[in-house]
Design a protein around this motif. Sequence first.
Motif, PDB file in Angstrom:
ATOM      1  N   ASP A 108       6.293  -5.726  -8.333  1.00 39.34           N
ATOM      2  CA  ASP A 108       5.569  -4.352  -8.321  1.00 39.34           C
ATOM      3  C   ASP A 108       5.829  -3.242  -8.780  1.00 39.34           C
ATOM      4  OD1 ASP A 108       3.022  -3.275  -6.230  1.00 39.34           O
ATOM      5  OD2 ASP A 108       4.602  -1.823  -6.348  1.00 39.34           O
ATOM      6  N   HIS A 109       5.184  -2.678  -9.532  1.00 36.40           N
ATOM      7  CA  HIS A 109       5.674  -1.359 -10.224  1.00 36.40           C
ATOM      8  C   HIS A 109       6.114  -0.130  -9.390  1.00 36.40           C
ATOM      9  CE1 HIS A 109       1.985   1.403  -9.756  1.00 36.40           C
ATOM     10  NE2 HIS A 109       1.328   0.274  -9.689  1.00 36.40           N
ATOM     11  N   ARG A 110       5.599   0.101  -8.426  1.00 39.30           N
ATOM     12  CA  ARG A 110       5.906   1.103  -7.515  1.00 39.30           C
ATOM     13  C   ARG A 110       7.316   0.799  -6.972  1.00 39.30           C
ATOM     14  NH1 ARG A 110       0.529   0.156  -4.360  1.00 39.30           N
ATOM     15  NH2 ARG A 110       1.076  -1.854  -4.812  1.00 39.30           N
TER      16      ARG A 110
ATOM     17  N   LEU B 199       6.080   3.171   1.169  1.00 37.36           N
ATOM     18  CA  LEU B 199       5.035   2.009   0.909  1.00 37.36           C
ATOM     19  C   LEU B 199       5.080   1.286   2.381  1.00 37.36           C
ATOM     20  CD1 LEU B 199       6.261   0.546  -2.248  1.00 37.36           C
ATOM     21  CD2 LEU B 199       4.293   1.660  -1.999  1.00 37.36           C
TER      22      LEU B 199
ATOM     23  N   GLU C  24       0.871  -1.305   0.023  1.00 36.97           N
ATOM     24  CA  GLU C  24      -0.010  -0.105  -0.108  1.00 36.97           C
ATOM     25  C   GLU C  24       0.715   0.973  -0.075  1.00 36.97           C
ATOM     26  OE1 GLU C  24      -2.022  -0.759   3.626  1.00 36.97           O
ATOM     27  OE2 GLU C  24      -3.928  -1.520   2.487  1.00 36.97           O
ATOM     28  N   GLU C  25       0.651   2.165  -0.777  1.00 34.88           N
ATOM     29  CA  GLU C  25       1.168   3.427  -0.888  1.00 34.88           C
ATOM     30  C   GLU C  25       0.791   4.397   0.510  1.00 34.88           C
ATOM     31  OE1 GLU C  25       1.915   5.493  -4.718  1.00 34.88           O
ATOM     32  OE2 GLU C  25       0.409   3.972  -5.516  1.00 34.88           O
TER      33      GLU C  25
ATOM     34  N   GLY D 279       4.416   9.106   0.385  1.00 35.81           N
ATOM     35  CA  GLY D 279       5.232   8.611  -0.980  1.00 35.81           C
ATOM     36  C   GLY D 279       5.915   7.305  -0.489  1.00 35.81           C
TER      37      GLY D 279
ATOM     38  N   ALA E 160       9.828   1.229  -9.571  1.00 40.85           N
ATOM     39  CA  ALA E 160      10.201   2.511 -10.316  1.00 40.85           C
ATOM     40  C   ALA E 160      10.596   3.479  -9.117  1.00 40.85           C
ATOM     41  CB  ALA E 160       8.622   3.204 -10.362  1.00 40.85           C
ATOM     42  N   LYS E 161      10.301   2.959  -7.684  1.00 42.67           N
ATOM     43  CA  LYS E 161      10.790   3.959  -6.699  1.00 42.67           C
ATOM     44  C   LYS E 161      11.927   3.397  -5.954  1.00 42.67           C
ATOM     45  CE  LYS E 161       6.320   6.034  -5.852  1.00 42.67           C
ATOM     46  NZ  LYS E 161       5.230   6.282  -4.748  1.00 42.67           N
ATOM     47  N   TYR E 162      11.876   1.920  -5.906  1.00 45.64           N
ATOM     48  CA  TYR E 162      12.976   1.243  -4.902  1.00 45.64           C
ATOM     49  C   TYR E 162      13.553   0.412  -5.750  1.00 45.64           C
ATOM     50  CZ  TYR E 162       9.907   3.592  -1.337  1.00 45.64           C
ATOM     51  OH  TYR E 162       9.356   4.393  -0.552  1.00 45.64           O
TER      52      TYR E 162
END
Length: 326
Positions: free
Chosen positions: A80-82, A66, A59-60, A64, A85-87
């Motif tokens: 996971d796309h998040r 997770l 969950e976000e 910003g 992209a972020k990590y």
Amino acid sequence: MKTFVYAKADTPQAAVQDSAGTATKFIAGGTNLLDLMKLQVETPDKLVDISRLDLAAIEERDDGGLTIGALVPNSDLAADHRVIAKYPVLSRSLLAGASGQLRNKATTGGNLLQRTRCYYFYDVAARCNKREPGSGCDAIGGFNRILAVLGTSDQCIATHPSDMAVAMRALDATIVTLRPDGDRRRIAIHEFYRLPGDTPHIENVLEPGELITHVELPTPPVGQQTYRKVRDRASYAFALVSVAGIVSVENGTITSAALAFGGLAHLPWRDDAVEAALIGQPPSMATFEAAADALLADAKGFGSNDFKIPLARRTLIATLRELTEA
């Protein structure tokens, strides 16, 4: 395998209440625990199955970051796309671990808690202070090629095997738990693991019956991220040396750095002195050598693993060159 009681938990509260007693273990994917039980390295009186708990979501958060449920499979977290992209350092570390089949089954919480792959820990005929406190350590003076060169003690030179935990350490993750009394704890990952000292069998700060429910990642860091793993074969092998790196460069100067290391110590290793040697300096070989000097100032080999010290130096420098494009 020793006879044990098996129970299924429907809620986290039921799981921790059902786990009263130090001889109880939680089981989810079981990718490490079941192997240890077959060898009688782990001999719990009771297993509490938590695989059906509602802890498998990513969950976000408003900041910003997770929140990752403890039962999220390693393969799902890596894909996971998040996270990608972020990590990306976390995604890459997960894909560097185990095999596809194991990643499908292994969980986030279980990955953090997997135990050392020291040969002597797995051999119940050998002396091992981690398995049997006070018995001695056959790895010291024995074949210790894969074992630690940092943070060791006279009691233990085992390494922590997790790739994911190394990335989590670089990201300053927080581990959220539920205690049997119903209280929740938030434990910074740098406070979660313990060095061996005189009690190598106590590997982390969890209390008996305490359950990991989530892992929190802070706001995504600035800079380039990577995970580099050196191992004996291209897949399904534990790290001889690994580096999770996050570095930012602005106007020819390193402005921030977070570096964590696997394969070198009893826990995911991070040393402020390494990052201090980088921040405020230009990305150059002299700077990278200074960071390596800081990392290895107190390194100690035990014979078969002496090679890890120069290998760690080369791996860190190669990682820093990649991150800074130097």
